[in-house]
Design a protein around this motif. Structure first.
Motif, PDB file in Angstrom:
ATOM      1  N   PHE A   1      -2.813   8.338   8.387  1.00 26.53           N
ATOM      2  CA  PHE A   1      -1.548   8.847   8.929  1.00 26.53           C
ATOM      3  C   PHE A   1      -1.657   8.976  10.451  1.00 26.53           C
ATOM      4  N   ILE A   2      -2.795   9.481  10.899  1.00 22.13           N
ATOM      5  CA  ILE A   2      -3.010   9.624  12.347  1.00 22.13           C
ATOM      6  C   ILE A   2      -3.051   8.245  13.011  1.00 22.13           C
ATOM      7  N   ALA A   3      -3.693   7.279  12.360  1.00 16.17           N
ATOM      8  CA  ALA A   3      -3.729   5.915  12.907  1.00 16.17           C
ATOM      9  C   ALA A   3      -2.309   5.349  13.017  1.00 16.17           C
ATOM     10  N   LEU A   4      -1.487   5.593  12.005  1.00 17.88           N
ATOM     11  CA  LEU A   4      -0.089   5.138  12.076  1.00 17.88           C
ATOM     12  C   LEU A   4       0.638   5.841  13.218  1.00 17.88           C
TER      13      LEU A   4
ATOM     14  N   THR B   1      -0.093  -3.291   8.263  1.00 16.47           N
ATOM     15  CA  THR B   1      -1.423  -3.378   7.657  1.00 16.47           C
ATOM     16  C   THR B   1      -1.912  -2.004   7.208  1.00 16.47           C
ATOM     17  N   VAL B   2      -1.791  -1.010   8.076  1.00 14.09           N
ATOM     18  CA  VAL B   2      -2.244   0.341   7.731  1.00 14.09           C
ATOM     19  C   VAL B   2      -1.429   0.894   6.566  1.00 14.09           C
ATOM     20  N   THR B   3      -0.116   0.683   6.605  1.00 14.07           N
ATOM     21  CA  THR B   3       0.735   1.169   5.519  1.00 14.07           C
ATOM     22  C   THR B   3       0.345   0.514   4.196  1.00 14.07           C
ATOM     23  N   HIS B   4       0.102  -0.782   4.229  1.00 15.15           N
ATOM     24  CA  HIS B   4      -0.311  -1.507   3.026  1.00 15.15           C
ATOM     25  C   HIS B   4      -1.632  -0.942   2.495  1.00 15.15           C
ATOM     26  N   GLU B   5      -2.567  -0.664   3.380  1.00 12.63           N
ATOM     27  CA  GLU B   5      -3.850  -0.090   2.971  1.00 12.63           C
ATOM     28  C   GLU B   5      -3.675   1.287   2.340  1.00 12.63           C
ATOM     29  N   ILE B   6      -2.788   2.102   2.895  1.00 18.00           N
ATOM     30  CA  ILE B   6      -2.529   3.429   2.327  1.00 18.00           C
ATOM     31  C   ILE B   6      -1.994   3.290   0.905  1.00 18.00           C
ATOM     32  N   ILE B   7      -1.048   2.400   0.722  1.00 21.29           N
ATOM     33  CA  ILE B   7      -0.436   2.232  -0.609  1.00 21.29           C
ATOM     34  C   ILE B   7      -1.461   1.692  -1.603  1.00 21.29           C
ATOM     35  N   GLN B   8      -2.267   0.747  -1.165  1.00 14.99           N
ATOM     36  CA  GLN B   8      -3.308   0.228  -2.063  1.00 14.99           C
ATOM     37  C   GLN B   8      -4.296   1.329  -2.450  1.00 14.99           C
ATOM     38  N   ARG B   9      -4.723   2.123  -1.474  1.00 12.61           N
ATOM     39  CA  ARG B   9      -5.652   3.211  -1.761  1.00 12.61           C
ATOM     40  C   ARG B   9      -4.991   4.231  -2.685  1.00 12.61           C
ATOM     41  N   LEU B  10      -3.740   4.519  -2.446  1.00 10.25           N
ATOM     42  CA  LEU B  10      -3.006   5.467  -3.294  1.00 10.25           C
ATOM     43  C   LEU B  10      -2.998   4.980  -4.742  1.00 10.25           C
ATOM     44  N   ASN B  11      -2.811   3.697  -4.940  1.00  8.25           N
ATOM     45  CA  ASN B  11      -2.789   3.136  -6.292  1.00  8.25           C
ATOM     46  C   ASN B  11      -4.160   3.167  -6.968  1.00  8.25           C
TER      47      ASN B  11
END
Length: 168
Positions: free
Chosen positions: A6-9, A46-56
């Motif tokens: 979130f901070i990176a975003l 890219t960061v958002t995609h990584e967050i969603i993948q990690r969330l899943n």
């Protein structure tokens, strides 16, 4: 890791807002800065995609899954809006910024700084409310600038119509 992302975003959003403010600082605007803003937006993708993948992949999350998704999506939406604004200025080669554009860019930058501080405070669960109050104040200030810009635009439009009618 979610909080770090979130901070990176938020950092990237501040970078995008900084570039937008610089882009609009001159007449004509620095149209090519829209390309840099697009690169920042793609990094946010890219960061958002990584967050969603990690969330899943994550069974236990530090806050509600829906909240993690909504925070990531909302932060990404901010960068999308900054990118869209820069894209319009570049696409149409707007030669001079109309009243309010620079003021709005400044308010966007100030708001993104507050978002960054709020996101940093999120993990600590302290100080988020104060930032949201300030973000709301800045949003209200932006609404006032926007309303005045529209009023001036249509006032100018009425003047142009009057001139045309007088010439007929």
């Amino acid at each position: 890791k979610f909080f770090a992302d979130f901070i990176a975003l938020a950092d990237r959003i501040v970078s995008g807002a900084t570039l937008l403010e610089k882009m609009l600082a001159t007449d004509p605007p620095a149209w090519e800065m829209a390309i840099e803003i697009k690169q920042v937006e793609e990094a946010c993708d890219t960061v958002t995609h990584e967050i969603i993948q990690r969330l899943n992949r994550t069974f236990v999350t530090p806050i509600d899954r829906e909240d993690i998704y909504q925070i990531a999506k909302s932060l990404h939406d901010v960068m999308d809006a900054i990118d869209a604004a820069a894209g319009v200025v570049r696409r149409y080669r707007i030669p001079a910024m109309p009243y309010g554009a620079r003021e709005l860019a400044s308010l966007i930058w100030r708001s993104t700084m507050q978002v960054k501080v709020a996101v940093e405070a999120l993990e600590k669960k302290s100080g988020v409310h104060d930032r949201t109050v300030e973000i709301n104040r800045l949003e209200n200030a932006a609404d006032q600038v926007h309303d005045e810009a529209l009023r001036r635009l249509f006032e100018h439009e009425k003047d142009a119509v009057t001139i045309i009618k007088c010439k007929e």
